[in-house]
Design a protein around this motif. Structure first.
Motif, PDB file in Angstrom:
ATOM      1  N   MET A  61       0.818  -1.216   0.000  1.00 26.45           N
ATOM      2  CA  MET A  61       0.000   0.000   0.000  1.00 26.45           C
ATOM      3  C   MET A  61       0.849   1.262   0.000  1.00 26.45           C
ATOM      4  SD  MET A  61      -3.014  -0.848   2.739  1.00 26.45           S
ATOM      5  CE  MET A  61      -2.826  -2.454   3.479  1.00 26.45           C
ATOM      6  N   ASN A  62       2.165   1.092  -0.036  1.00 26.54           N
ATOM      7  CA  ASN A  62       3.113   2.209   0.036  1.00 26.54           C
ATOM      8  C   ASN A  62       2.983   2.989   1.344  1.00 26.54           C
ATOM      9  OD1 ASN A  62       4.538   1.926  -2.510  1.00 26.54           O
ATOM     10  ND2 ASN A  62       2.600   2.486  -3.477  1.00 26.54           N
ATOM     11  N   LEU A  63       2.583   2.280   2.406  1.00 29.00           N
ATOM     12  CA  LEU A  63       2.607   2.872   3.734  1.00 29.00           C
ATOM     13  C   LEU A  63       3.995   2.705   4.339  1.00 29.00           C
ATOM     14  CD1 LEU A  63      -0.838   1.612   5.115  1.00 29.00           C
ATOM     15  CD2 LEU A  63      -0.320   3.738   3.895  1.00 29.00           C
ATOM     16  N   ASN A  64       4.275   3.476   5.378  1.00 31.15           N
ATOM     17  CA  ASN A  64       5.589   3.363   6.006  1.00 31.15           C
ATOM     18  C   ASN A  64       5.514   3.197   7.516  1.00 31.15           C
ATOM     19  OD1 ASN A  64       5.151   6.065   6.979  1.00 31.15           O
ATOM     20  ND2 ASN A  64       6.022   6.884   5.088  1.00 31.15           N
ATOM     21  N   LEU A  65       4.294   3.030   8.063  1.00 34.38           N
ATOM     22  CA  LEU A  65       4.164   2.880   9.513  1.00 34.38           C
ATOM     23  C   LEU A  65       2.920   2.072   9.851  1.00 34.38           C
ATOM     24  CD1 LEU A  65       4.824   5.337  12.343  1.00 34.38           C
ATOM     25  CD2 LEU A  65       2.485   4.489  12.124  1.00 34.38           C
ATOM     26  N   ILE A  66       3.022   1.289  10.916  1.00 35.15           N
ATOM     27  CA  ILE A  66       1.890   0.582  11.504  1.00 35.15           C
ATOM     28  C   ILE A  66       1.848   0.951  12.982  1.00 35.15           C
ATOM     29  CG2 ILE A  66       0.947  -1.664  12.164  1.00 35.15           C
ATOM     30  CD1 ILE A  66       2.201  -2.835   9.644  1.00 35.15           C
ATOM     31  N   ARG A  67       0.651   1.322  13.437  1.00 38.37           N
ATOM     32  CA  ARG A  67       0.467   1.571  14.867  1.00 38.37           C
ATOM     33  C   ARG A  67      -0.284   0.398  15.486  1.00 38.37           C
ATOM     34  NH1 ARG A  67      -4.447   4.459  17.538  1.00 38.37           N
ATOM     35  NH2 ARG A  67      -3.971   4.020  19.714  1.00 38.37           N
ATOM     36  N   ILE A  68       0.265  -0.166  16.586  1.00 33.99           N
ATOM     37  CA  ILE A  68      -0.383  -1.253  17.308  1.00 33.99           C
ATOM     38  C   ILE A  68      -1.319  -0.646  18.332  1.00 33.99           C
ATOM     39  CG2 ILE A  68      -0.058  -3.391  18.578  1.00 33.99           C
ATOM     40  CD1 ILE A  68       1.304  -3.282  15.815  1.00 33.99           C
ATOM     41  N   TRP A  69      -2.605  -0.782  18.110  1.00 31.91           N
ATOM     42  CA  TRP A  69      -3.644  -0.178  18.947  1.00 31.91           C
ATOM     43  C   TRP A  69      -3.573  -0.698  20.379  1.00 31.91           C
ATOM     44  CZ3 TRP A  69      -8.268  -2.732  20.736  1.00 31.91           C
ATOM     45  CH2 TRP A  69      -9.226  -1.870  21.271  1.00 31.91           C
ATOM     46  N   GLY A  70      -3.874   0.178  21.357  1.00 32.44           N
ATOM     47  CA  GLY A  70      -3.613  -0.102  22.752  1.00 32.44           C
ATOM     48  C   GLY A  70      -4.498  -1.133  23.430  1.00 32.44           C
ATOM     49  N   GLY A  71      -5.542  -1.627  22.770  1.00 33.83           N
ATOM     50  CA  GLY A  71      -6.392  -2.621  23.403  1.00 33.83           C
ATOM     51  C   GLY A  71      -5.987  -4.047  23.120  1.00 33.83           C
ATOM     52  N   VAL A  72      -4.753  -4.218  22.588  1.00 30.01           N
ATOM     53  CA  VAL A  72      -4.363  -5.581  22.201  1.00 30.01           C
ATOM     54  C   VAL A  72      -3.031  -5.991  22.850  1.00 30.01           C
ATOM     55  CG1 VAL A  72      -5.694  -5.946  20.109  1.00 30.01           C
ATOM     56  CG2 VAL A  72      -3.662  -4.553  19.993  1.00 30.01           C
ATOM     57  N   LEU A  73      -2.014  -6.242  22.007  1.00 34.87           N
ATOM     58  CA  LEU A  73      -0.785  -6.899  22.437  1.00 34.87           C
ATOM     59  C   LEU A  73       0.427  -5.994  22.349  1.00 34.87           C
ATOM     60  CD1 LEU A  73      -0.967 -10.166  20.297  1.00 34.87           C
ATOM     61  CD2 LEU A  73      -1.739  -9.925  22.645  1.00 34.87           C
ATOM     62  N   ALA A  74       1.468  -6.422  23.036  1.00 29.97           N
ATOM     63  CA  ALA A  74       2.810  -6.092  22.559  1.00 29.97           C
ATOM     64  C   ALA A  74       3.052  -7.116  21.455  1.00 29.97           C
ATOM     65  CB  ALA A  74       3.835  -6.242  23.668  1.00 29.97           C
ATOM     66  N   GLU A  75       3.124  -6.665  20.217  1.00 30.61           N
ATOM     67  CA  GLU A  75       3.124  -7.617  19.106  1.00 30.61           C
ATOM     68  C   GLU A  75       4.322  -8.568  19.193  1.00 30.61           C
ATOM     69  OE1 GLU A  75       1.758  -9.262  17.068  1.00 30.61           O
ATOM     70  OE2 GLU A  75      -0.089  -8.268  16.456  1.00 30.61           O
ATOM     71  N   ARG A  76       4.144  -9.726  18.537  1.00 28.88           N
ATOM     72  CA  ARG A  76       5.096 -10.819  18.618  1.00 28.88           C
ATOM     73  C   ARG A  76       6.351 -10.528  17.803  1.00 28.88           C
ATOM     74  NH1 ARG A  76       4.565 -12.592  22.974  1.00 28.88           N
ATOM     75  NH2 ARG A  76       3.893 -10.448  23.132  1.00 28.88           N
ATOM     76  N   PRO A  77       7.505 -11.118  18.166  1.00 24.93           N
ATOM     77  CA  PRO A  77       8.728 -10.917  17.378  1.00 24.93           C
ATOM     78  C   PRO A  77       8.555 -11.242  15.898  1.00 24.93           C
ATOM     79  CG  PRO A  77       9.259 -11.941  19.473  1.00 24.93           C
ATOM     80  CD  PRO A  77       7.758 -11.899  19.392  1.00 24.93           C
ATOM     81  N   GLU A  78       7.696 -12.229  15.570  1.00 16.49           N
ATOM     82  CA  GLU A  78       7.501 -12.578  14.162  1.00 16.49           C
ATOM     83  C   GLU A  78       6.843 -11.447  13.391  1.00 16.49           C
ATOM     84  OE1 GLU A  78       8.206 -16.043  16.592  1.00 16.49           O
ATOM     85  OE2 GLU A  78       6.645 -14.513  16.781  1.00 16.49           O
ATOM     86  N   PHE A  79       5.955 -10.707  14.035  1.00 12.26           N
ATOM     87  CA  PHE A  79       5.386  -9.512  13.412  1.00 12.26           C
ATOM     88  C   PHE A  79       6.482  -8.493  13.147  1.00 12.26           C
ATOM     89  CE2 PHE A  79       4.125  -5.116  14.283  1.00 12.26           C
ATOM     90  CZ  PHE A  79       3.198  -4.889  13.285  1.00 12.26           C
ATOM     91  N   TYR A  80       7.313  -8.249  14.129  1.00 14.78           N
ATOM     92  CA  TYR A  80       8.381  -7.258  13.959  1.00 14.78           C
ATOM     93  C   TYR A  80       9.414  -7.701  12.926  1.00 14.78           C
ATOM     94  CZ  TYR A  80       6.772  -4.103  17.571  1.00 14.78           C
ATOM     95  OH  TYR A  80       6.046  -3.187  18.273  1.00 14.78           O
TER      96      TYR A  80
END
Length: 881
Positions: A395-414
């Motif tokens: 999508m030619n985006l350059n950032l993802i924000r992890i919304w506060g009602g969920v997780l500290a995202e997993r290393p595989e996501f990062y």
């Protein structure tokens, strides 16, 4: 991932099985198979009894770990798929059943014994919510473990069976309190009294998760070391000055450290060694008995480093950094981490009154997406993470924000974000809804009580510190955020800001809350984010909103094939909206959180059935998100320093705010963003028809030709302009208005088309943008009577899981408008997913050709055909040569 079937349960099982993939070091093994489970209500024996190898597991069921109670019950066929239709209403909610109903034992038999001085460690990366652990008849944890996000590590060397036959038994208890899912954001809010995710009690984009995701939801591993365990290695990269991608670089500095654990009753001497790209540093260490010590090494200096850049600005170069503890020149333990050499800074923009983000000294205009979670029932896999993040790259985006009602995202996501160049804002686990920012009659407690959630502040801080250690090495991680639309309680906030993050990271900006004035000064009133529904395309250009909008979004219904995957036949209807509400006439559409399209569908002609509605919705999706990103980009550094779309994905089968559905099937919004968000693009203001050039790159473009052509509904062409343009770095520039030319092509009566191209000095098209405009009344009358397309199609396979499709629209034909390509199974004609395309929902003017590249990297079936359906081109299937 192979062809996506219409039966959702099959997909759920597939995704759960895929979580068994594990990528760790050689001294680790994941306990991902041979698990059994049973309800606490069924089993009355103690943990000491159950964890003995001789205890018979009669009546116990096979379990998937990682997995939750609900995902396992779904796998066993004991509950219907909650993502299909109204099935979620058929599953008992924990608020009604009580916590014991979803309290389960998980048991694993494994073979392991320590040799010589080996130490064996048991790691849990995530259990929700509390647990007791038993091994071979003995309790492992002295006190019950609490906290969804707090890892557990136990030295089990002395508990292992001498013959190597071991049994692990874990009893997992749900959150307490579980919260009343009464229709509020986070239900009655009590879910936030735990240090866990909040959406599981329901939100305006999801229904409640009935077991609140109770279970061993992340990896369980065994690690073997010698006398010392090397833990939580850390690398900080320093890149001074202003850098340019692809150029020779001045040196970069890397600071490294690690925690060393000596579990024995004697002092251990040795040295810690770090190595990157052949460069080594080391530090002598003496570890006292039964101690943990943080060891910092001398600075690594990297000459002419290959830098890591966000998507659209340069390459995502990555290095492997090895850290070893040597005892008598023998490796006691070793960890390898991935490092991207980059530095992220920030500076205040006085004109916009918002923060600017800099990477390696260069301003980056933020084009982001809000991320909820990959799967609402926590069925994660590296493959799915890779696909979802790749869609954001596309999508030619350059950032993802992890919304506060969920997780500290997993290393595989990062890892996926590192690979594809997506910066990340990681929220901690707060929300304005549950944690007391606003009055809310659906909440059990008033704002003052909710303001102090969670109940255990120490556990929150402890979990946050552990999450920082887990993900801090990833170059994609750019910012920390205290919570969604609210600051944490004062003691948590001050400890996070002044102690935890300074001590454990010290390099990233900490935003106190997602729409904080320190990020984006709110001079407009309201909450500082939104709106969230359908808007006239012109609004995104003409109406000034918050200068770094953390949440702004719109609709996102998929096409008919997407809808058929979770809508029962009787609910495959046209969503008739009720005035003044978000509900529709059909209960399943309402249940799946549909928000309306207003009168935007009717502008293309009243929908005749659900398929027709969904087809027309794609035209709206494309224009909504293209206009959004173009409107913000055209005002970069003047009105805005960035925007983050709410939201780009859904973790279940929702009917709002998404660029691809739960099954990883893209809708037209993805390609509208892809077109409008290109690093270099010619864009058109839909209100004034003013053409601008947007350059997100770090260097000037001094030799571009802008070509603008108008077309009527018969395909007649008029060249509007052909002019050289010049534009500086990271800026936008107005060029000319094409309003009068479009009117001359019959635009006021029937609407018209506009083709914009940017060509380089070799006359190669480097960017293209194609618009369709309504008539003077705002209706697309010409599209409703346009002649049939004469599109010519051929396709051939060009490599493993890759297809190139050649499209041609002959001269004298009408525009071949809005063509949707898909790879399908040659026998069933079901779509193969996920698929990645360099273009889709494309249009061809008379006499033009396009080459579309499609890739299905996760497909194991390559017996394919190409499906193509356009606005004026009936669906056809074409063989792949």
């Amino acid at each position: 991932m192979c062809t996506i079937k219409i039966k959702i349960a099959e997909i759920a099982i597939l995704l759960a099985i895929m979580t068994s993939t594990f990528r760790g070091k050689a001294s680790e093994q994941e306990l991902s198979s041979d698990w059994k489970m049973a309800s606490m209500e069924q089993v009355k024996s103690s943990g000491e009894e159950i964890s003995q190898v001789g205890y018979r597991l009669r009546g116990w069921q096979t379990a998937i770990v990682p997995g939750t109670v609900l995902t396992n019950l779904l796998e066993q066929g004991e509950v219907p798929d909650p993502f299909y239709g109204m099935n979620n209403e058929k599953i008992k909610d924990i608020y009604e059943t009580g916590r014991d109903h979803y309290t389960y034992w998980f048991v694993n038999d494994f073979n392991k014994k320590a040799k010589g001085e080996e130490q064996v460690w048991l790691h849990f990366r995530g259990v929700n919510y509390s647990c007791d652990v038993f091994l071979n008849g003995q309790k492992v944890n002295d006190e019950r473990h609490y906290g969804m996000f707090l890892r557990q590590t136990y030295n089990i060397t002395k508990l292992l069976a001498t013959n190597g036959n071991n049994r692990l038994a874990v009893i997992v208890y749900p959150v307490d309190p579980v919260g009343n899912p009464n229709g509020g954001q986070g239900g009655d809010g009590e879910i936030a009294r735990n240090v866990s995710h909040q959406y599981v009690a329901g939100w305006d984009w999801i229904q409640p998760v009935r077991d609140r995701n109770t279970g061993i939801w992340d990896q369980v591993t065994l690690e073997t070391t010698q006398l010392v365990n090397l833990q939580n290695p850390h690398a900080i990269t320093r890149v001074s000055g202003i850098r340019f991608p692809g150029k020779k670089q001045q040196p970069a500095q890397i600071q490294t450290s690690a925690e060393l654990v000596n579990p024995t009753n004697k002092t251990v001497n040795g040295k810690l060694v770090a190595e990157l790209d052949g460069i080594k540093v080391e530090q002598a260490v003496s570890l006292p008995a039964n101690s943990t010590q943080l060891v910092k090494l001398p600075e690594l200096l990297v000459e002419n480093p290959k830098l890591w850049w966000p998507n659209g600005y340069g390459s995502q170069n990555l290095y492997k950094l090895s850290m070893k503890f040597l005892q008598n020149d023998q490796v006691a333990d070793e960890e390898t981490i991935t490092v991207g050499i980059r530095e992220i800074q920030r500076q205040w923009n006085d004109r916009t009154r918002s923060m600017e983000i800099l990477v390696n000294g260069q301003k980056v205009f933020i084009k982001g997406g809000n991320w909820i979670i990959s799967d609402a029932m926590l069925r994660f896999s590296p493959e799915r993470y890779d696909a979802e993040v790749r869609y954001h790259r596309d999508m030619n985006l350059n950032l993802i924000r992890i919304w506060g009602g969920v997780l500290a995202e997993r290393p595989e996501f990062y890892e996926a974000c590192d690979k594809y160049g997506l910066l990340v804002i990681q929220d901690f686990w707060m929300s304005g809804d549950c944690n007391g920012r606003w009055m809310d009659p659906k909440k059990k407690h008033d704002q003052w009580i909710r303001r102090q959630y969670p109940d255990d502040h120490h556990l929150f801080i402890q979990s946050a510190a552990d999450a920082v250690k887990l993900i801090r090495n990833h170059p994609s991680l750019a910012m920390w955020c205290g919570g969604n639309e609210i600051k944490p309680p004062v003691d948590i906030l001050e400890t996070l800001r002044d102690s935890v993050l300074k001590k454990l990271d010290g390099t990233r900006w900490f935003i106190e809350y997602s729409n904080s004035d320190s990020m984006s000064y709110n001079f407009l009133g309201g909450n500082g984010d939104g709106p969230y529904g359908i808007q006239p395309d012109s609004i995104f250009w003409q109406h000034r909103t918050w200068p770094f909008n953390s949440e702004v979004g719109s609709v996102g219904v998929g096409d008919a094939e997407s809808l058929l995957r979770f809508l029962p036949e009787e609910n495959q209807v046209i969503p008739t909206e009720k005035r003044g509400t978000e509900s529709v006439s059909d209960p399943v559409w309402t249940y799946h959180k549909y928000i309306g399209y207003g009168n935007s569908i009717a502008a293309y002609g009243e929908a005749s059935n659900m398929e027709d509605f969904a087809r027309k919705a794609q035209l709206v999706n494309y224009n909504q998100y293209r206009a959004l990103i173009e409107g913000f980009s055209a005002h970069m550094w003047d009105w805005y320093t960035g925007t983050i779309i709410w939201k780009t994905q859904n973790p279940w089968t929702a009917l709002r705010g998404q660029m691809y559905d739960y099954f990883l099937d893209p809708n037209a919004g993805l390609f509208g963003l892809r077109t409008g968000s290109k690093s270099l693009q010619a864009v058109c203001n839909p209100a004034t028809k003013m053409i601008s050039i947007v350059n997100n790159g770090f260097e000037s473009e001094n030799d571009l030709m802008l070509v603008a052509k108008a077309y009527d509904m018969e395909g007649n062409e008029q060249l509007i302009t052909q002019v050289f343009v010049y534009i500086g770095p990271t800026t936008s520039k107005k060029i000319l208005s094409v309003n009068s030319a479009l009117k001359r092509m019959g635009g006021e009566k029937d609407g018209s088309f506009l083709l914009l191209q940017l060509q380089n000095h070799q006359q190669k098209v480097v960017a293209e943008n194609f618009y369709w405009f309504p008539n003077a009344e705002g209706n697309y009358s010409g599209l409703q009577s346009i002649s049939k397309s004469k599109l010519e199609v051929s396709a051939k396979k060009t490599g493993k899981n890759k297809v190139v499709v050649h499209l041609k629209n002959p001269s004298g034909a009408p525009v071949a408008f809005f063509n949707r390509l898909a790879i399908v199974d040659a026998k069933s004609h079901e779509r193969v997913l996920p698929v990645f395309a360099n273009d889709n929902y494309n249009s061809l003017v008379p006499g033009s050709e396009k080459t579309i590249e499609l890739e299905c990297p996760q497909s194991d079936n390559t017996n394919w055909e190409i499906s193509i359906e356009g606005w004026n081109f009936a669906k056809q299937y074409f063989p792949v040569q």
